[in-house]
Scaffold this active site. Structure first.
Site, PDB file in Angstrom:
ATOM      1  N   ARG A  81       1.616 -15.287  -2.105  1.00 11.48           N
ATOM      2  CA  ARG A  81       2.216 -16.436  -1.862  1.00 11.48           C
ATOM      3  C   ARG A  81       3.640 -16.580  -1.473  1.00 11.48           C
ATOM      4  NH1 ARG A  81      -1.912 -17.862  -4.836  1.00 11.48           N
ATOM      5  NH2 ARG A  81      -1.356 -15.692  -5.508  1.00 11.48           N
ATOM      6  N   THR A  82       4.531 -15.577  -2.067  1.00 11.41           N
ATOM      7  CA  THR A  82       5.871 -14.970  -2.054  1.00 11.41           C
ATOM      8  C   THR A  82       6.196 -14.680  -0.657  1.00 11.41           C
ATOM      9  OG1 THR A  82       6.202 -14.373  -4.141  1.00 11.41           O
ATOM     10  CG2 THR A  82       8.089 -13.816  -2.684  1.00 11.41           C
ATOM     11  N   LYS A 109       7.518   8.877   3.545  1.00 14.25           N
ATOM     12  CA  LYS A 109       7.742  10.252   4.005  1.00 14.25           C
ATOM     13  C   LYS A 109       9.054  10.546   2.994  1.00 14.25           C
ATOM     14  CE  LYS A 109       7.044   9.256   8.861  1.00 14.25           C
ATOM     15  NZ  LYS A 109       7.873   9.216  10.240  1.00 14.25           N
ATOM     16  N   ARG A 130      10.455  -7.097  -2.227  1.00 14.55           N
ATOM     17  CA  ARG A 130       9.827  -7.131  -3.714  1.00 14.55           C
ATOM     18  C   ARG A 130       9.691  -5.693  -3.879  1.00 14.55           C
ATOM     19  NH1 ARG A 130       4.730 -10.539  -5.238  1.00 14.55           N
ATOM     20  NH2 ARG A 130       6.343 -12.008  -5.740  1.00 14.55           N
ATOM     21  N   HIS A 161      12.616 -13.103 -10.517  1.00 14.71           N
ATOM     22  CA  HIS A 161      11.898 -13.472  -9.444  1.00 14.71           C
ATOM     23  C   HIS A 161      12.729 -14.879  -9.023  1.00 14.71           C
ATOM     24  CE1 HIS A 161       8.975 -14.608  -6.564  1.00 14.71           C
ATOM     25  NE2 HIS A 161       8.031 -14.081  -7.094  1.00 14.71           N
TER      26      HIS A 161
END
Ligand code: NCD
Length: 342
Positions: A81-82, A109, A130, A161
């Site tokens: 969703r986000t 890396k 995120r 959030h």
């Protein structure tokens, strides 16, 4: 990887310097890391721009105000969703999106998060990030090697959030409009209150929103209580809080039931998770004992905590909540890119 960045305890000054108010100029070029940046006027502005975005999508699908602007969408943890609603939000305003999957980026890396984000701001005008480390987004936005373009926190570990909390408040105001909105309502937060960043941000945002008389009920397994830091923030603004373990008692007379998933990925062992999973399941029997006007929200994804049989109950607002996420994220992108006025 540490689960908390050293900056996490030390963000208050930088957050205070990045307060988001009713003046759109305070949003332009700013990052959104925590709901603690929000003033009551800032929240009102965000909600009204989100309403405009909803109308815009309903009438014409979108517009071109962010034409030739680029969003980098960076996810070091899973998201449906986000991630997709930020992408759709950018596309509906005429912008374009570069998606970075951490599994295939130079993080593999050994590149630092700071270097990755400073690279991406060479290509994009705004980033959504995120990351599993609490405080990591604050570090990218405000730390010693900070980026210079806006970064929107899409979830930092068990921390915050903020865009989810904004869409949750937008949804509650919308769903309860005929009953006067969120003011004076009783909100039950249910489930994994210890690890759930959505409930941390929501409680802190409501507390500082200027919306009066909201009462919180925290209903969780004893092992997963709401953290003290969140309680302190709620107490600072004088809101009532009460703890429950019994769901039936918690929903008695409630206006909002906000359900959360037990955050399996935050447990040290599967056995610890197994002890607390499935303790609360909202099904038609539970719904029959809830007030007829109470709405049910969930940030989703759900695992077992709301049965699909509840979906057709008119009080189940979580699919409408999901759609609202796109309107709110359109508003956020427009505001931080200085294109909020229609
Ligand atoms: C939440 C999250 O990632 O914190 N999901 C979301 O963004 N809608 C909730 C969760 O994962 O349980």
């Amino acid at each position: 990887m540490p689960s908390t960045s050293p900056l996490a305890e030390n963000t208050s000054n930088t957050l205070a310097e990045n307060t988001l108010t009713e003046n759109p100029a305070t949003w332009t070029g700013s990052s959104l890391v925590s709901v603690k940046q929000m003033t009551p006027g800032g929240l009102r502005l965000l909600l009204s721009v989100s309403e405009e975005m909803k109308r815009l999508v309903r009438t014409s699908g979108g517009d071109d105000r962010l034409k030739h602007r680029v969003l980098s969408n960076v996810f070091y943890e899973a998201s449906t969703r986000t991630s997709c609603s930020f992408q759709s939000a950018m596309l509906r305003l005429g912008g374009r999106v570069v998606c970075v999957d951490a599994q295939h980026s130079s993080a593999k890396k050994g590149e630092t998060l700071s270097d990755t984000m400073r690279c991406l701001e060479c290509y994009a005008d705004v980033s959504v990030l995120r990351h599993p480390v609490t405080g990591s987004v604050a570090e990218v936005a405000f730390g010693a090697n900070a980026v210079s373009k806006p970064v929107l926190n899409a979830g930092d570990g068990v921390g915050e959030h903020p865009s989810q909390a904004l869409l949750d408040v937008f949804t509650i105001e919308d769903e309860l409009r005929s009953a006067g909105g969120l003011a004076g309502k009783t909100v039950v937060l249910l489930g994994d209150l210890k690890h759930g960043r959505t409930v941390h941000s929501l409680a802190k945002l409501v507390a500082r929103s200027g919306i009066e008389g909201v009462k919180f009920r925290f209903c969780s397994p004893q092992a997963l209580p709401m953290p003290q830091e969140v309680r302190d923030e709620v107490a600072k603004y004088g809101l009532e809080m009460e703890d429950f373990t019994d769901l039936k008692k918690a929903v008695d007379g409630a206006d909002v039931l906000y359900v959360t998933r037990v955050q399996k990925e935050r447990f040290e062992t599967e056995a610890l998770y197994d002890e607390v999973k499935d303790l609360y399941i909202v099904d038609p029997t539970v719904m029959a004992a809830c007030p007829s006007t109470m709405i049910v929200l969930h940030p989703l994804p759900r695992v077992n905590e709301i049965t699909t049989a509840v979906d057709k109950d008119p009080r189940a607002a979580y699919f409408r909540q999901m759609e609202n996420g796109m309107f709110v994220r359109m508003a956020l992108l427009a505001l931080v890119l200085g294109k909020a006025s229609l």
